[in-house]
Design a protein around this motif. Sequence first.
Motif, PDB file in Angstrom:
ATOM      1  N   GLY A  88       0.757  -1.328   0.017  1.00  0.00           N
ATOM      2  CA  GLY A  88      -0.085  -0.034  -0.059  1.00  0.00           C
ATOM      3  C   GLY A  88       0.884   1.196  -0.045  1.00  0.00           C
ATOM      4  O   GLY A  88       0.565   2.153   0.566  1.00  0.00           O
ATOM      5  N   VAL A  89       1.873   1.127  -0.843  1.00  0.00           N
ATOM      6  CA  VAL A  89       2.642   2.533  -0.843  1.00  0.00           C
ATOM      7  C   VAL A  89       2.741   2.797  -2.368  1.00  0.00           C
ATOM      8  O   VAL A  89       2.853   1.929  -3.256  1.00  0.00           O
ATOM      9  CB  VAL A  89       3.830   2.404  -0.288  1.00  0.00           C
ATOM     10  CG1 VAL A  89       3.748   2.280   1.278  1.00  0.00           C
ATOM     11  CG2 VAL A  89       4.709   1.276  -0.709  1.00  0.00           C
ATOM     12  N   SER A  90       3.063   4.117  -2.695  1.00  0.00           N
ATOM     13  CA  SER A  90       3.501   4.701  -3.951  1.00  0.00           C
ATOM     14  C   SER A  90       4.950   5.209  -3.841  1.00  0.00           C
ATOM     15  O   SER A  90       5.208   5.657  -2.789  1.00  0.00           O
ATOM     16  CB  SER A  90       2.597   6.034  -4.456  1.00  0.00           C
ATOM     17  OG  SER A  90       1.220   5.560  -4.536  1.00  0.00           O
ATOM     18  N   MET A  91       5.767   4.757  -4.803  1.00  0.00           N
ATOM     19  CA  MET A  91       7.165   5.060  -4.635  1.00  0.00           C
ATOM     20  C   MET A  91       7.736   5.912  -5.919  1.00  0.00           C
ATOM     21  O   MET A  91       7.178   5.639  -7.075  1.00  0.00           O
ATOM     22  CB  MET A  91       8.167   3.912  -4.599  1.00  0.00           C
ATOM     23  CG  MET A  91       7.474   2.829  -3.307  1.00  0.00           C
ATOM     24  SD  MET A  91       8.143   1.232  -3.428  1.00  0.00           S
ATOM     25  CE  MET A  91       7.317   0.354  -4.756  1.00  0.00           C
ATOM     26  N   GLN A  92       9.063   6.433  -5.761  1.00  0.00           N
ATOM     27  CA  GLN A  92       9.954   6.851  -6.792  1.00  0.00           C
ATOM     28  C   GLN A  92      11.174   6.616  -6.371  1.00  0.00           C
ATOM     29  O   GLN A  92      11.348   6.467  -5.305  1.00  0.00           O
ATOM     30  CB  GLN A  92       9.627   8.275  -7.144  1.00  0.00           C
ATOM     31  CG  GLN A  92      10.052   9.026  -6.114  1.00  0.00           C
ATOM     32  CD  GLN A  92       9.907  10.684  -6.344  1.00  0.00           C
ATOM     33  OE1 GLN A  92       8.581  11.160  -6.839  1.00  0.00           O
ATOM     34  NE2 GLN A  92      10.443  11.515  -6.078  1.00  0.00           N
ATOM     35  N   MET A  93      12.173   6.330  -7.594  1.00  0.00           N
ATOM     36  CA  MET A  93      13.444   5.954  -7.253  1.00  0.00           C
ATOM     37  C   MET A  93      14.298   7.162  -6.958  1.00  0.00           C
ATOM     38  O   MET A  93      14.219   8.299  -7.279  1.00  0.00           O
ATOM     39  CB  MET A  93      13.836   5.206  -8.522  1.00  0.00           C
ATOM     40  CG  MET A  93      13.532   3.800  -8.817  1.00  0.00           C
ATOM     41  SD  MET A  93      13.724   2.654  -7.311  1.00  0.00           S
ATOM     42  CE  MET A  93      15.568   2.812  -6.963  1.00  0.00           C
ATOM     43  N   GLU A  94      14.995   6.832  -5.771  1.00  0.00           N
ATOM     44  CA  GLU A  94      16.102   7.870  -5.360  1.00  0.00           C
ATOM     45  C   GLU A  94      17.557   6.930  -5.235  1.00  0.00           C
ATOM     46  O   GLU A  94      17.465   5.706  -5.589  1.00  0.00           O
ATOM     47  CB  GLU A  94      15.910   8.458  -3.955  1.00  0.00           C
ATOM     48  CG  GLU A  94      14.321   9.077  -3.944  1.00  0.00           C
ATOM     49  CD  GLU A  94      14.580  10.511  -4.461  1.00  0.00           C
ATOM     50  OE1 GLU A  94      15.764  10.955  -4.720  1.00  0.00           O
ATOM     51  OE2 GLU A  94      13.645  11.195  -5.007  1.00  0.00           O
ATOM     52  N   ALA A  95      18.650   7.677  -5.109  1.00  0.00           N
ATOM     53  CA  ALA A  95      19.805   7.268  -4.966  1.00  0.00           C
ATOM     54  C   ALA A  95      19.660   6.062  -4.077  1.00  0.00           C
ATOM     55  O   ALA A  95      20.585   5.049  -4.210  1.00  0.00           O
ATOM     56  CB  ALA A  95      20.963   7.954  -5.021  1.00  0.00           C
ATOM     57  N   GLU A  96      19.346   6.407  -2.750  1.00  0.00           N
ATOM     58  CA  GLU A  96      19.490   5.089  -1.793  1.00  0.00           C
ATOM     59  C   GLU A  96      18.405   4.171  -1.849  1.00  0.00           C
ATOM     60  O   GLU A  96      18.517   2.991  -1.163  1.00  0.00           O
ATOM     61  CB  GLU A  96      19.380   5.928  -0.542  1.00  0.00           C
ATOM     62  CG  GLU A  96      20.230   6.988  -0.104  1.00  0.00           C
ATOM     63  CD  GLU A  96      20.097   7.679   0.854  1.00  0.00           C
ATOM     64  OE1 GLU A  96      20.907   7.663   1.876  1.00  0.00           O
ATOM     65  OE2 GLU A  96      18.893   8.483   0.960  1.00  0.00           O
ATOM     66  N   GLY A  97      17.415   4.194  -2.754  1.00  0.00           N
ATOM     67  CA  GLY A  97      16.306   3.224  -2.782  1.00  0.00           C
ATOM     68  C   GLY A  97      15.135   3.904  -3.333  1.00  0.00           C
ATOM     69  O   GLY A  97      15.077   4.662  -3.854  1.00  0.00           O
TER      70      GLY A  97
END
Length: 635
Positions: A88-97
């Motif tokens: 149940g999350v929305s995500m976007q990529m960053e350098a750490e994850g």
Amino acid sequence: MKKIFSRLSAAALVLALLCTPASALTPQQAGELLNLYYVDEVPQRVLEQSTVESMLAELGDPYTQYFDAVTYQLFLDSMRDANLTGIGVSMQMEAEGALITQVIADTAAEEAGLRPGDVITAVDGKAAAGAALEQIKAWVTGEEGTSVTVTILRDGRSRDYTLVRRVVVIPATETVLLDGHVGYIRCTTFGQETLGHFEDGISANDGAVDRWIVDLRGNGGGEIDAAVQSAGAFAGSGNLLYRRDNEGLYGVYRREAGQSSLDPVVVLVNGDTASSSEIFASIIRDQQAGIVVGSRTYGKGVAQVLLDGESYEDCFGEGDALKVTAYRFFSPLGATNDKIGIIPHLLVDDAYAADVAYLLAGSNPKGDTGGMLRVDMKWRWYVDLETAASDAGKPAFTALLEALPPSANLWLGTGGAEGWRETTAAELVEEYGLTGYASRAFTDLADEPFADAINTLAAYDIVSGSGDGTFRPDGELTRAQFCVLLANAMRYTTSRTGSAFADVKSGEWYAPAVNALYEQGIVSGYSDGLFHPDDPMDHSQFLTILGRVAPDLCMNFHDAAKSEHTASLGDYWAWPAWSRESMWLLDGSQTNLFGQSMSLLWDTLDNIQPDGVTTRREAAVMVYNLLIVARILPA
């Protein structure tokens, strides 16, 4: 008076005679359905095909489709709230994850205390850094009831959370309150549940909200009435959409209920905003319920009917369906968006559109105007200058000032409840050090009577200059230049690899535009079979071509062209016979709000010579006038 139609009952009677006992759709049945519903005349070569698939391929309409049972169910599901099994999350990529941007309500992630801003650095021990976002999504989704362990980085500290996957409902429409006064509605499709989501979101937040942002970026459409009624929540009651069928008859979509909110709305759009989403934007534009911000939209101005077992039980016996382009639709003021798209009030790069909308959503500084910028454009929009002039805000502030058309007015707050003084974009650029600012206005129009019209087209990326910041309005217009101007304005494109004319080489800068207008039946060559792209465009040719375009842009020009007006053509006896129809459409067919005749010409008819050479000024003014009268430009 527009003719209102209802053919469904008659169509059902006709098809009842044509359909055989329940089975998948046959080519004969498909041909009868196309003849009955398709918006244009169906060519005989289409009806002669031996399969439904080959018939639709020959028709060449990407929006007329046949669905087998599986693909039809997927199509229906795409317009409903989406269900998946995960955390149940929305995500976007960053350098750490993977950075968590949203935690969906009533999910395992919410119950575990995950927050926006947390970074997923590992999933079941697998490192997220360097992995593709789709891979991480695949790791956290899975069968309902199974467990997954995510490693969360928050405030420099890592912690493992073991979550049990469950069914997650992601609403196609969701409302969030920003900064305590901005209602943000994200809508990804228009379906049966959409209006309810809009009404619930408005009802729950309207007491706090003074500005709305409706984000339709990437929304490819859906159910038309859902879009109409949802837009009506801001625009109010009345006739909000018209549609025209293959017999030239009009239907209307109405909203009976009034506005659900009286506060203005910014509609965010991009090149993937299409169909019903464009209808929503056009209603907000025409009813002046707010403004549209972003890039020009996709340009799908035709509507389909969905024929399945519910409407024709005997034709669709295996869960299959046929989607047929049956109507062209038009905004409340009669404009199309087909091909041409919706031109936003503020044409800004996709990278800055959301931030520009947010800047414009400031509250009315009723107590003290100091530190505020007021943008008068349909409504009064307020920009907090501290936010706009910050390092984070400057790119969007620059994009906002660059996009302003000449009709917009800027006012700088000077303090007190009513303290405002007029200002300019140039003054603000200098005061706040907006070094990346590039004005879209031309530098050689200071004494030009049509400067506002020309610079408006420049603001909407419809005309271009000479490469040095000038427009050179007195320059002669060649046939090639006019084709480029018109194709750019109307968004005419071509898939042709060769050229329609021997003297238009495929590598030339104007070749795509010439070929696109030729395929539309708008331009033709000379008797020698050549186009002569470098020849000057005379007034007869120029106005004839614009007159051919006009009926495709709006209901008023289309209906005028279909009306009886033979006697009126005598007013244009001095013009070539082949140009008189277009001349009447542009000079004599339209009326203003008071019923008085209204000409689109840049000068009186007597002062325009049929064989005179068209200038760049005249071309720009005529395109501007046409787009304004057709309600295409956000005037």
